[in-house]
Structure formats: C-alpha cells, structure tokens
Motif scaffolding. Sequence first.
Motif, PDB file in Angstrom:
ATOM      1  N   SER A  55       0.645 -21.106 -48.342  1.00  0.00           N
ATOM      2  CA  SER A  55       0.871 -21.234 -46.893  1.00  0.00           C
ATOM      3  C   SER A  55       2.346 -21.419 -46.576  1.00  0.00           C
ATOM      4  CB  SER A  55       0.073 -22.406 -46.329  1.00  0.00           C
ATOM      5  OG  SER A  55      -1.303 -22.170 -46.440  1.00  0.00           O
ATOM      6  N   VAL A  56       3.031 -22.212 -47.404  1.00  0.00           N
ATOM      7  CA  VAL A  56       4.475 -22.392 -47.208  1.00  0.00           C
ATOM      8  C   VAL A  56       5.189 -21.061 -47.401  1.00  0.00           C
ATOM      9  CG1 VAL A  56       6.558 -23.514 -48.104  1.00  0.00           C
ATOM     10  CG2 VAL A  56       4.456 -24.838 -47.830  1.00  0.00           C
ATOM     11  N   GLY A  57       4.786 -20.314 -48.416  1.00  0.00           N
ATOM     12  CA  GLY A  57       5.359 -18.995 -48.654  1.00  0.00           C
ATOM     13  C   GLY A  57       5.127 -18.064 -47.468  1.00  0.00           C
ATOM     14  N   ALA A  58       3.951 -18.144 -46.870  1.00  0.00           N
ATOM     15  CA  ALA A  58       3.630 -17.313 -45.706  1.00  0.00           C
ATOM     16  C   ALA A  58       4.503 -17.701 -44.514  1.00  0.00           C
ATOM     17  CB  ALA A  58       2.156 -17.452 -45.345  1.00  0.00           C
ATOM     18  N   ARG A  59       4.771 -18.998 -44.330  1.00  0.00           N
ATOM     19  CA  ARG A  59       5.632 -19.455 -43.233  1.00  0.00           C
ATOM     20  C   ARG A  59       7.064 -18.944 -43.424  1.00  0.00           C
ATOM     21  NH1 ARG A  59       3.466 -19.969 -39.254  1.00  0.00           N
ATOM     22  NH2 ARG A  59       4.935 -21.382 -38.345  1.00  0.00           N
ATOM     23  N   ILE A  60       7.541 -18.984 -44.675  1.00  0.00           N
ATOM     24  CA  ILE A  60       8.883 -18.496 -44.981  1.00  0.00           C
ATOM     25  C   ILE A  60       8.964 -16.990 -44.717  1.00  0.00           C
ATOM     26  CG2 ILE A  60      10.546 -18.089 -46.851  1.00  0.00           C
ATOM     27  CD1 ILE A  60       9.542 -20.799 -48.038  1.00  0.00           C
ATOM     28  N   TYR A  61       7.926 -16.258 -45.136  1.00  0.00           N
ATOM     29  CA  TYR A  61       7.900 -14.807 -44.919  1.00  0.00           C
ATOM     30  C   TYR A  61       7.871 -14.484 -43.416  1.00  0.00           C
ATOM     31  CZ  TYR A  61       6.699  -9.909 -45.339  1.00  0.00           C
ATOM     32  OH  TYR A  61       6.716  -8.547 -45.237  1.00  0.00           O
ATOM     33  N   ALA A  62       7.118 -15.264 -42.646  1.00  0.00           N
ATOM     34  CA  ALA A  62       7.037 -15.055 -41.197  1.00  0.00           C
ATOM     35  C   ALA A  62       8.412 -15.259 -40.551  1.00  0.00           C
ATOM     36  CB  ALA A  62       6.006 -16.004 -40.580  1.00  0.00           C
ATOM     37  N   LEU A  63       9.112 -16.305 -40.981  1.00  0.00           N
ATOM     38  CA  LEU A  63      10.446 -16.563 -40.445  1.00  0.00           C
ATOM     39  C   LEU A  63      11.407 -15.435 -40.840  1.00  0.00           C
ATOM     40  CD1 LEU A  63      12.379 -18.386 -38.896  1.00  0.00           C
ATOM     41  CD2 LEU A  63      12.750 -19.672 -41.006  1.00  0.00           C
ATOM     42  N   MET A  64      11.291 -14.981 -42.071  1.00  0.00           N
ATOM     43  CA  MET A  64      12.138 -13.888 -42.545  1.00  0.00           C
ATOM     44  C   MET A  64      11.889 -12.620 -41.712  1.00  0.00           C
ATOM     45  SD  MET A  64      12.469 -12.488 -46.435  1.00  0.00           S
ATOM     46  CE  MET A  64      10.892 -11.653 -46.427  1.00  0.00           C
ATOM     47  N   THR A  65      10.643 -12.378 -41.356  1.00  0.00           N
ATOM     48  CA  THR A  65      10.290 -11.224 -40.534  1.00  0.00           C
ATOM     49  C   THR A  65      10.966 -11.302 -39.170  1.00  0.00           C
ATOM     50  OG1 THR A  65       8.164 -11.050 -41.656  1.00  0.00           O
ATOM     51  CG2 THR A  65       8.355  -9.943 -39.524  1.00  0.00           C
ATOM     52  N   VAL A  66      10.959 -12.507 -38.572  1.00  0.00           N
ATOM     53  CA  VAL A  66      11.608 -12.696 -37.274  1.00  0.00           C
ATOM     54  C   VAL A  66      13.115 -12.480 -37.415  1.00  0.00           C
ATOM     55  CG1 VAL A  66      12.155 -14.374 -35.460  1.00  0.00           C
ATOM     56  CG2 VAL A  66       9.840 -14.248 -36.375  1.00  0.00           C
ATOM     57  N   LEU A  67      13.711 -13.047 -38.453  1.00  0.00           N
ATOM     58  CA  LEU A  67      15.154 -12.933 -38.655  1.00  0.00           C
ATOM     59  C   LEU A  67      15.579 -11.482 -38.862  1.00  0.00           C
ATOM     60  CD1 LEU A  67      15.825 -16.040 -40.931  1.00  0.00           C
ATOM     61  CD2 LEU A  67      16.333 -15.787 -38.503  1.00  0.00           C
ATOM     62  N   LYS A  68      14.755 -10.704 -39.550  1.00  0.00           N
ATOM     63  CA  LYS A  68      15.069  -9.288 -39.751  1.00  0.00           C
ATOM     64  C   LYS A  68      15.035  -8.527 -38.432  1.00  0.00           C
ATOM     65  CE  LYS A  68      13.219  -8.549 -44.384  1.00  0.00           C
ATOM     66  NZ  LYS A  68      12.146  -7.852 -45.110  1.00  0.00           N
ATOM     67  N   GLY A  69      14.107  -8.907 -37.562  1.00  0.00           N
ATOM     68  CA  GLY A  69      13.925  -8.195 -36.303  1.00  0.00           C
ATOM     69  C   GLY A  69      14.967  -8.519 -35.244  1.00  0.00           C
ATOM     70  N   VAL A  70      15.569  -9.700 -35.336  1.00  0.00           N
ATOM     71  CA  VAL A  70      16.547 -10.116 -34.328  1.00  0.00           C
ATOM     72  C   VAL A  70      17.789 -10.625 -35.049  1.00  0.00           C
ATOM     73  CG1 VAL A  70      16.954 -11.541 -32.296  1.00  0.00           C
ATOM     74  CG2 VAL A  70      14.627 -10.835 -32.843  1.00  0.00           C
ATOM     75  N   ALA A  71      18.786  -9.774 -35.146  1.00  0.00           N
ATOM     76  CA  ALA A  71      19.996 -10.108 -35.903  1.00  0.00           C
ATOM     77  C   ALA A  71      20.818 -11.206 -35.242  1.00  0.00           C
ATOM     78  CB  ALA A  71      20.850  -8.870 -36.086  1.00  0.00           C
ATOM     79  N   GLU A  72      20.677 -11.393 -33.927  1.00  0.00           N
ATOM     80  CA  GLU A  72      21.511 -12.349 -33.190  1.00  0.00           C
ATOM     81  C   GLU A  72      21.046 -13.790 -33.317  1.00  0.00           C
ATOM     82  OE1 GLU A  72      19.859  -9.793 -31.633  1.00  0.00           O
ATOM     83  OE2 GLU A  72      21.477  -8.333 -31.581  1.00  0.00           O
ATOM     84  N   ILE A  73      19.973 -14.047 -34.035  1.00  0.00           N
ATOM     85  CA  ILE A  73      19.415 -15.403 -34.116  1.00  0.00           C
ATOM     86  C   ILE A  73      20.336 -16.340 -34.892  1.00  0.00           C
ATOM     87  CG2 ILE A  73      17.636 -16.753 -35.327  1.00  0.00           C
ATOM     88  CD1 ILE A  73      15.561 -14.927 -34.293  1.00  0.00           C
ATOM     89  N   GLU A  74      20.536 -17.522 -34.329  1.00  0.00           N
ATOM     90  CA  GLU A  74      21.185 -18.629 -35.028  1.00  0.00           C
ATOM     91  C   GLU A  74      20.163 -19.756 -35.055  1.00  0.00           C
ATOM     92  OE1 GLU A  74      25.148 -19.585 -33.473  1.00  0.00           O
ATOM     93  OE2 GLU A  74      25.177 -17.601 -32.551  1.00  0.00           O
ATOM     94  N   MET A  75      20.232 -20.602 -36.064  1.00  0.00           N
ATOM     95  CA  MET A  75      19.250 -21.683 -36.176  1.00  0.00           C
ATOM     96  C   MET A  75      19.946 -23.026 -36.191  1.00  0.00           C
ATOM     97  SD  MET A  75      16.676 -19.899 -38.873  1.00  0.00           S
ATOM     98  CE  MET A  75      15.399 -21.096 -38.677  1.00  0.00           C
ATOM     99  N   LEU A  76      19.307 -23.995 -35.543  1.00  0.00           N
ATOM    100  CA  LEU A  76      19.824 -25.359 -35.493  1.00  0.00           C
ATOM    101  C   LEU A  76      18.712 -26.325 -35.857  1.00  0.00           C
ATOM    102  CD1 LEU A  76      21.514 -25.204 -31.976  1.00  0.00           C
ATOM    103  CD2 LEU A  76      22.686 -25.080 -34.147  1.00  0.00           C
ATOM    104  N   CYS A  77      19.077 -27.372 -36.541  1.00  0.00           N
ATOM    105  CA  CYS A  77      18.153 -28.472 -36.792  1.00  0.00           C
ATOM    106  C   CYS A  77      18.875 -29.736 -36.359  1.00  0.00           C
ATOM    107  CB  CYS A  77      17.776 -28.543 -38.263  1.00  0.00           C
ATOM    108  SG  CYS A  77      16.703 -29.948 -38.622  1.00  0.00           S
ATOM    109  N   LEU A  78      18.329 -30.412 -35.374  1.00  0.00           N
ATOM    110  CA  LEU A  78      18.961 -31.610 -34.828  1.00  0.00           C
ATOM    111  C   LEU A  78      18.025 -32.790 -34.941  1.00  0.00           C
ATOM    112  CD1 LEU A  78      20.146 -30.080 -31.428  1.00  0.00           C
ATOM    113  CD2 LEU A  78      21.494 -30.293 -33.501  1.00  0.00           C
ATOM    114  N   ASN A  79      18.597 -33.981 -34.984  1.00  0.00           N
ATOM    115  CA  ASN A  79      17.778 -35.178 -34.851  1.00  0.00           C
ATOM    116  C   ASN A  79      17.315 -35.249 -33.410  1.00  0.00           C
ATOM    117  OD1 ASN A  79      18.122 -36.097 -37.479  1.00  0.00           O
ATOM    118  ND2 ASN A  79      20.001 -37.146 -36.969  1.00  0.00           N
TER     119      ASN A  79
END
Length: 197
Positions: A55-79
């Motif tokens: 399931s974790v692998g599937a979540r990573i693959y799903a995120l990778m799919t989104v990142l491939k489709g939209v090159a302009e994406i930046e990611m942030l992780c905040l408290n």
Amino acid sequence: MRKITEKNRAREKASTRQLIGARAVTDYSLVTYGQGELVYFMVRPSNISVLSEASVGARIYALMTVLKGVAEIEMLCLNSRESFEDNKQFLRIRMEREQNPMVRKLLEKDQTHLDRIQVQMATAREFLILIRLKGEKETEVFPYLSRIEKSLKEQGFSVKRAGREDIKRILAVYYEQNVTTERFEDFDGERWIILGD
C-alpha cells in the motif's frame, strides 16, 4: 560599508509584507513580489504506519504519477502546530546550571511534559502541493487548477485547494508558530477600527 547601510535603511522602511515577499492574499492564492502567484493544495496525510508495504508503494507510485503529469508542482511539509524546541533547549541549559536538586527535578518534569506534548503532536504536519503561476491568462487559471486537483483526487489523495483563511493560517504558523488564532486579520489592528456610517 556604505552599501550595507543603504541596504539596512531600505529594510527598515520596508513593510512586513515586503520583507516576507507577500504582496497580497487572494481568495485562492498568495501573490508574491517577483516569485509569481502561489496556489496551495492541502493534502490530508495518510497514516502509513498502518499500511502494508504494498500500500505504501502504491501511494508512492500515485504521487509519482501526479508529479509526472504536472511539472510545475512544488511540495512543502510544514508543522501545523507549535514547536517546543526552543523551550526544551532552555530547560536543558537551566538543568545543567541549576544547583538546587528540587528545582532541577521540577525542570526535568517540565521537560518531560513538553516531550509528551511533542509526541502527541508528532503527526501534526501539513502537506502542501504548491503551484507557482507565472504569466498565465486569467481565463486559463481556474481550469488549470481544477485539472491538477482532479488529478490528485483520481490518484487517491484527499486534497483541498487552500482559500484565503487557509493561506493566512499557513503563513501565521510558518512565520510565528501561531496556531491559536481563529481569524486572521488582513491588516494588523483591523478588528479595532470602527467604521463610521
């Protein structure tokens, strides 16, 4: 030396918005000075500690799919909650210097209490996907953002486009660790102004 002084004077005259680079907060974005218009998508995190390896692998693959489709994406992780690291550092230093064993014991209890709070808030993270708009036509912006949001949802992410209040809260947490204010003003002291008829 003269250049440094002129630079300091310019900083002293700059508004808070200019210092942090935020020109305006709109209903759907943060307009910056020279860095484009920032649109935030708030992603509700999955609790991967209870997911299987597949399931974790599937979540990573799903995120990778989104990142491939939209090159302009930046990611942030905040408290999304306040940090107690400065308080804990202060307590550690005080404990090292404290001569009275009773006071040292109280300081240790304070430290333990802060550690417990920190552990309870360990999952208090906010994951944001950022799209930086630069020169897009106004008529194309909302369809473009809707496509990105749809793509994220199709890949199984629980996502919401940040509105004006969300963006102000994100800035407040990032810049001052303010998690207690319920409503953020557009201008400091705005709530005290009584508008005449």
